[in-house]
Scaffold this motif. Structure first.
Motif, mmCIF file in Angstrom:
data_model
loop_
_atom_site.group_PDB
_atom_site.id
_atom_site.type_symbol
_atom_site.label_atom_id
_atom_site.label_comp_id
_atom_site.label_asym_id
_atom_site.label_seq_id
_atom_site.Cartn_x
_atom_site.Cartn_y
_atom_site.Cartn_z
ATOM 1 N N GLY A 90 -7.883 -1.719 -9.221
ATOM 2 C CA GLY A 90 -6.251 -1.081 -8.903
ATOM 3 C C GLY A 90 -5.516 -2.191 -8.674
ATOM 4 O O GLY A 90 -6.124 -3.175 -7.772
ATOM 5 N N THR A 91 -4.738 -2.059 -7.386
ATOM 6 C CA THR A 91 -4.295 -3.622 -6.883
ATOM 7 C C THR A 91 -3.973 -2.478 -5.127
ATOM 8 O O THR A 91 -3.577 -1.360 -5.575
ATOM 9 C CB THR A 91 -2.613 -3.524 -7.688
ATOM 10 O OG1 THR A 91 -1.353 -2.817 -7.409
ATOM 11 C CG2 THR A 91 -2.897 -4.877 -8.561
ATOM 12 N N VAL A 92 -3.605 -3.453 -4.395
ATOM 13 C CA VAL A 92 -3.295 -3.460 -3.129
ATOM 14 C C VAL A 92 -2.268 -3.713 -3.010
ATOM 15 O O VAL A 92 -1.476 -4.568 -3.162
ATOM 16 C CB VAL A 92 -4.296 -4.598 -2.227
ATOM 17 C CG1 VAL A 92 -3.909 -3.864 -0.787
ATOM 18 C CG2 VAL A 92 -5.801 -3.518 -2.613
ATOM 19 N N ALA A 93 -1.706 -2.716 -2.499
ATOM 20 C CA ALA A 93 -0.122 -3.149 -1.786
ATOM 21 C C ALA A 93 0.360 -2.713 0.178
ATOM 22 O O ALA A 93 -0.091 -1.795 0.079
ATOM 23 C CB ALA A 93 0.998 -2.290 -2.897
ATOM 24 N N LYS A 94 0.614 -3.561 0.259
ATOM 25 C CA LYS A 94 0.987 -3.404 1.813
ATOM 26 C C LYS A 94 1.891 -1.865 2.095
ATOM 27 O O LYS A 94 2.863 -1.580 1.303
ATOM 28 C CB LYS A 94 1.586 -3.873 2.403
ATOM 29 C CG LYS A 94 1.708 -3.842 4.276
ATOM 30 C CD LYS A 94 3.100 -5.095 4.410
ATOM 31 C CE LYS A 94 3.412 -5.636 5.900
ATOM 32 N NZ LYS A 94 4.222 -6.449 6.244
ATOM 33 N N HIS A 95 1.336 -1.050 2.058
ATOM 34 C CA HIS A 95 1.983 0.268 2.394
ATOM 35 C C HIS A 95 2.161 1.202 1.696
ATOM 36 O O HIS A 95 2.288 2.305 0.941
ATOM 37 C CB HIS A 95 3.609 0.019 3.121
ATOM 38 C CG HIS A 95 3.578 -0.839 4.341
ATOM 39 N ND1 HIS A 95 3.368 -0.426 5.341
ATOM 40 C CD2 HIS A 95 4.945 -1.558 4.791
ATOM 41 C CE1 HIS A 95 3.725 -1.415 6.639
ATOM 42 N NE2 HIS A 95 4.927 -1.844 5.435
ATOM 43 N N GLY A 96 0.660 1.456 0.939
ATOM 44 C CA GLY A 96 -0.035 1.779 -0.198
ATOM 45 C C GLY A 96 0.868 1.851 -1.570
ATOM 46 O O GLY A 96 0.653 2.422 -2.375
ATOM 47 N N SER A 97 2.393 0.459 -1.532
ATOM 48 C CA SER A 97 2.990 0.657 -2.651
ATOM 49 C C SER A 97 4.050 0.052 -2.251
ATOM 50 O O SER A 97 4.596 -1.070 -1.985
ATOM 51 C CB SER A 97 3.963 2.206 -3.168
ATOM 52 O OG SER A 97 5.336 2.211 -2.394
ATOM 53 N N LEU B 228 7.405 -0.043 -0.882
ATOM 54 C CA LEU B 228 7.033 0.147 0.758
ATOM 55 C C LEU B 228 7.064 -1.165 0.994
ATOM 56 O O LEU B 228 6.996 -1.633 2.500
ATOM 57 C CB LEU B 228 6.712 0.838 0.973
ATOM 58 C CG LEU B 228 6.947 2.277 0.511
ATOM 59 C CD1 LEU B 228 6.560 3.542 1.199
ATOM 60 C CD2 LEU B 228 8.380 2.597 0.738
ATOM 61 N N ALA B 229 6.643 -2.819 0.378
ATOM 62 C CA ALA B 229 5.366 -3.812 0.900
ATOM 63 C C ALA B 229 6.687 -4.452 1.656
ATOM 64 O O ALA B 229 5.930 -4.685 2.961
ATOM 65 C CB ALA B 229 5.148 -4.062 -0.294
ATOM 66 N N GLU B 230 7.646 -4.745 1.510
ATOM 67 C CA GLU B 230 8.676 -5.015 2.233
ATOM 68 C C GLU B 230 9.524 -4.718 3.435
ATOM 69 O O GLU B 230 10.295 -4.916 4.586
ATOM 70 C CB GLU B 230 9.960 -5.922 1.162
ATOM 71 C CG GLU B 230 9.449 -7.020 0.091
ATOM 72 C CD GLU B 230 8.455 -8.272 0.655
ATOM 73 O OE1 GLU B 230 8.523 -8.470 1.343
ATOM 74 O OE2 GLU B 230 7.522 -8.370 -0.107
ATOM 75 N N LEU B 231 9.575 -2.954 4.002
ATOM 76 C CA LEU B 231 9.715 -2.395 4.872
ATOM 77 C C LEU B 231 8.703 -2.613 5.514
ATOM 78 O O LEU B 231 8.148 -3.065 5.878
ATOM 79 C CB LEU B 231 10.081 -1.351 3.829
ATOM 80 C CG LEU B 231 10.571 -0.862 3.006
ATOM 81 C CD1 LEU B 231 10.054 1.013 2.950
ATOM 82 C CD2 LEU B 231 12.205 -1.144 3.939
ATOM 83 N N GLU B 232 9.659 -2.790 6.718
ATOM 84 C CA GLU B 232 8.698 -2.913 8.312
ATOM 85 C C GLU B 232 8.278 -1.266 8.898
ATOM 86 O O GLU B 232 9.035 -0.069 8.573
ATOM 87 C CB GLU B 232 9.668 -2.872 9.050
ATOM 88 C CG GLU B 232 9.014 -3.398 10.804
ATOM 89 C CD GLU B 232 10.112 -3.409 12.193
ATOM 90 O OE1 GLU B 232 9.767 -3.243 12.481
ATOM 91 O OE2 GLU B 232 11.483 -3.076 11.223
ATOM 92 N N ASP B 233 6.762 -1.102 9.373
ATOM 93 C CA ASP B 233 6.370 -0.182 8.924
ATOM 94 C C ASP B 233 6.769 0.656 10.590
ATOM 95 O O ASP B 233 6.424 0.002 12.159
ATOM 96 C CB ASP B 233 4.306 -0.204 9.779
ATOM 97 C CG ASP B 233 3.816 0.625 10.381
ATOM 98 O OD1 ASP B 233 4.842 2.022 10.412
ATOM 99 O OD2 ASP B 233 3.188 0.898 10.021
ATOM 100 N N VAL B 234 7.575 1.089 11.572
ATOM 101 C CA VAL B 234 7.964 1.408 12.313
ATOM 102 C C VAL B 234 6.964 2.895 13.037
ATOM 103 O O VAL B 234 8.194 3.727 13.555
ATOM 104 C CB VAL B 234 9.720 2.109 12.501
ATOM 105 C CG1 VAL B 234 10.119 0.676 11.610
ATOM 106 C CG2 VAL B 234 10.072 2.842 11.008
ATOM 107 N N SER B 235 6.140 3.261 12.033
ATOM 108 C CA SER B 235 6.469 5.283 12.506
ATOM 109 C C SER B 235 5.455 5.075 13.885
ATOM 110 O O SER B 235 5.700 6.201 14.011
ATOM 111 C CB SER B 235 4.510 5.100 11.864
ATOM 112 O OG SER B 235 3.620 4.210 11.966
#
Length: 97
Positions: free
Chosen positions: A40-47, A50-57
């Motif tokens: 498979g492929t690896v993607a930031k934030h899991g997809s 969502l890869a270009e979004l900022e993680d604000v958790s």
């Protein structure tokens, strides 16, 4: 020694995983291992979406509005109203367990 419990996990340069565990299936407690690879492929934030979004958790509070549980259907419906601490709307990713 009871068998079947993972005692370690290593990864090599090509990305293969090597779990180790003890097992006495032969009548003698032994250390076992296997080589596992994941495709498979690896993607930031899991997809990719969502890869270009900022993680604000760390700065988000998820407040739920209407909550409905249908016992017969086995479904839970939530109406979220999520906002960052700055009050801006955000996208929430939900996963089934």
């Amino acid at each position: 020694m009871s068998g079947g419990h993972t005692s370690g996990l290593a990864v090599d340069a090509d990305g293969s995983f090597h779990p180790t565990w003890t097992d006495n299936r032969t009548g003698i407690a032994q250390l076992w291992s296997a080589s596992l690879s994941v495709g498979g492929t690896v993607a930031k934030h899991g997809s990719a979406e969502l890869a270009e979004l900022e993680d604000v958790s760390k700065s988000v509070t998820l407040k739920l509005g209407e909550i409905r549980f249908d016992r017969a259907a086995g479904t839970l419906s939530l109406r979220p109203g999520s906002r960052t601490s700055r009050g801006t709307p955000c996208r929430v990713r939900s996963r089934s367990a």
